[in-house]
Design an enzyme around this catalytic site. Structure first.
Site, short mmCIF file in Angstrom:
data_model
loop_
_atom_site.label_atom_id
_atom_site.label_comp_id
_atom_site.label_asym_id
_atom_site.label_seq_id
_atom_site.Cartn_x
_atom_site.Cartn_y
_atom_site.Cartn_z
CG PHE A 10 37.00 -4.69 29.41
CD1 PHE A 10 37.33 -5.68 30.33
CD2 PHE A 10 36.88 -5.05 28.07
CE1 PHE A 10 37.53 -6.99 29.93
CE2 PHE A 10 37.08 -6.36 27.66
CZ PHE A 10 37.41 -7.34 28.60
CG ASP A 11 35.57 -0.82 36.09
OD1 ASP A 11 35.48 0.42 36.05
OD2 ASP A 11 36.04 -1.43 37.07
CB VAL A 12 39.84 1.28 34.11
CG1 VAL A 12 41.35 1.34 34.35
CG2 VAL A 12 39.51 1.70 32.70
#
Length: 227
Positions: free
Chosen positions: A8-10
């Site tokens: 996951f990107d943030v």
């Protein structure tokens, strides 16, 4: 299960970076006794986006970006400032912002029972770790992979190669990258041979040459993809 490893990107995927950025700029301008108008904020946002895209393309270094962005920004208004001092203040305010994107924790809670979940971010490691901790999302992640620590940034395949080597039993076919950036998350996944999900809640048009494997406009729609 089609995908067991989720990367996951943030920013603007799990945490609302736009809200954090606005908060940080408002606090900075209050600190220096200036008024932050919508036009001035938009000028900063556009400049910052441009600089991060240059960083992704390796046209500038992270240090150049962080050390000069406020010099460049205030220079547009004919002001000379201590860019590094402004950067330090801004970054401390940015770390305070940890508003979740809608349904982010619900999604992670649902997925964490049967998936290994990791963070892959180009953001500043210390800042991201604090924001994830204070948002309550940190316990859902096995590890946080930050480009600042790795030495390579998304979309460089070397970034994902490092991640793959650090995850026991990593399998490309069982791994999925989830993010909002076509030029960083999706392009990086494609370059490394990983499937990807473009989180596009505002239905932006894809004007790049990069095509995600999937596209969603609501985080909970990810659940049917990874099952």
């Amino acid at each position: 299960m089609k995908y067991s490893t989720l990367l996951f990107d943030v920013d603007d995927t799990l945490l609302n970076f736009q809200a954090s950025e606005q908060h940080a700029m408002q606090k900075l301008f209050e600190n220096i006794g200036e008024e932050l108008t919508p036009t001035i904020y938009e000028d900063y946002h556009e400049l910052n986006e441009h600089l991060w895209q240059q960083y992704e393309r390796k046209e500038i270094t992270r240090e150049q970006l962080l050390d000069t962005r406020f010099n460049l920004f205030f220079g547009k208004y004919g002001k000379q400032v201590d860019g590094q001092a402004y950067e330090a203040k801004y970054r401390s305010y940015l770390a305070e912002g940890h508003t979740q994107m809608p349904h982010a924790e619900e999604l992670l809670a649902d997925l964490s029972a049967n998936h290994d979940i990791y963070v892959v971010t180009n953001g500043i490691a210390k800042t991201q770790r604090r924001r994830l901790s204070e948002s309550g999302l940190a316990p859902y992640f096995t590890s946080v992979f930050a480009s600042e620590v790795i030495g390579y940034q998304k979309p460089d395949p070397a970034f994902f190669d490092y991640v793959a080597r650090k995850i026991n039993g990593f399998s490309k076919s069982a791994s999925l990258v989830i993010g909002d950036s076509l030029t960083s998350d999706i392009k990086g996944a494609s370059a490394y041979g990983l499937d990807s999900v473009w989180f596009n809640p505002h239905h932006q048009q894809n004007t790049t040459k990069t095509s995600p494997t999937y596209e969603i406009d609501h985080l909970l729609r990810l659940e049917s993809i990874v099952a």
